[in-house]
Design a protein around this motif. Sequence first.
Motif, short mmCIF file in Angstrom:
data_model
loop_
_atom_site.label_atom_id
_atom_site.label_comp_id
_atom_site.label_asym_id
_atom_site.label_seq_id
_atom_site.Cartn_x
_atom_site.Cartn_y
_atom_site.Cartn_z
N UNK A 150 4.21 35.23 -4.10
CA UNK A 150 3.53 33.99 -3.26
C UNK A 150 1.87 33.76 -3.81
N UNK A 151 1.25 34.87 -3.94
CA UNK A 151 -0.18 34.87 -4.21
C UNK A 151 -0.46 34.32 -5.54
N UNK A 152 0.34 34.72 -6.39
CA UNK A 152 0.20 34.04 -7.81
C UNK A 152 0.59 32.61 -7.73
N UNK A 153 1.58 32.23 -7.08
CA UNK A 153 2.05 30.83 -6.85
C UNK A 153 0.83 30.12 -6.24
N UNK A 154 0.33 30.48 -5.31
CA UNK A 154 -0.85 29.67 -4.46
C UNK A 154 -2.00 29.83 -5.40
N UNK A 173 6.11 30.25 3.03
CA UNK A 173 5.15 29.80 2.19
C UNK A 173 3.98 28.90 3.07
N UNK A 174 4.64 28.18 3.91
CA UNK A 174 3.79 27.29 4.66
C UNK A 174 2.69 28.05 5.57
N UNK A 175 3.32 29.41 6.15
CA UNK A 175 2.48 30.28 6.83
C UNK A 175 1.30 30.78 6.05
N UNK A 176 1.55 31.11 4.64
CA UNK A 176 0.82 31.57 3.76
C UNK A 176 -0.28 30.63 3.43
N UNK A 177 -0.11 29.49 3.62
CA UNK A 177 -0.99 28.19 2.93
C UNK A 177 -1.71 28.04 4.39
N UNK A 178 -1.51 28.24 5.66
CA UNK A 178 -2.15 28.25 6.77
C UNK A 178 -3.10 29.26 6.73
N UNK A 179 -2.70 30.50 6.20
CA UNK A 179 -3.41 31.40 6.46
C UNK A 179 -4.65 31.52 5.48
N UNK A 180 -4.35 30.73 4.34
CA UNK A 180 -5.40 30.41 3.27
C UNK A 180 -6.38 29.39 3.69
N UNK A 181 -6.00 28.55 4.28
CA UNK A 181 -6.56 27.42 4.87
C UNK A 181 -7.55 28.07 5.86
N UNK A 182 -7.18 28.88 6.67
CA UNK A 182 -8.01 29.43 7.71
C UNK A 182 -9.11 30.32 7.18
N UNK A 183 -8.54 31.15 6.25
CA UNK A 183 -9.47 32.41 5.72
C UNK A 183 -10.42 31.84 4.63
N UNK A 184 -9.72 30.87 3.77
CA UNK A 184 -10.39 30.47 2.91
C UNK A 184 -10.23 31.13 1.61
N UNK A 185 -9.24 32.11 1.40
CA UNK A 185 -9.22 32.86 0.16
C UNK A 185 -7.74 33.50 0.24
N UNK A 186 -7.33 33.72 -1.22
CA UNK A 186 -6.29 34.37 -1.16
C UNK A 186 -6.41 35.66 -1.57
#
Length: 78
Positions: free
Chosen positions: A11-15, A41-54
């Motif tokens: 998932x991180x590679x994908x994002x 996937x949508x949970x990961x996107x949300x996490x990244x949106x909040x934290x600003x990083x993958x």
Amino acid sequence: LLTCQEIVNLVTEYLEDSMNPQLRVSFEKHVTICPACRAFLSQMRETIRISGQIRSESLSPQTRDALLETFRDWNFEA
Ligand SMILES: [Zn+2]
């Protein structure tokens, strides 16, 4: 087709958009048919949106285990 476990691992590679196109197609195919991975996937996107990083480390082994446990409960994979 990829397994749910592979989706979690990739998932991180994908994002990060660092996935080769062929694998990306397989990934998206899986997400299309698998509600658990779509939710993941949508949970990961949300996490990244909040934290600003993958960061791969942001997905702790505990989180990963919990997700895989959830996938087992959904039982979409043979
Ligand atoms: Zn899945």
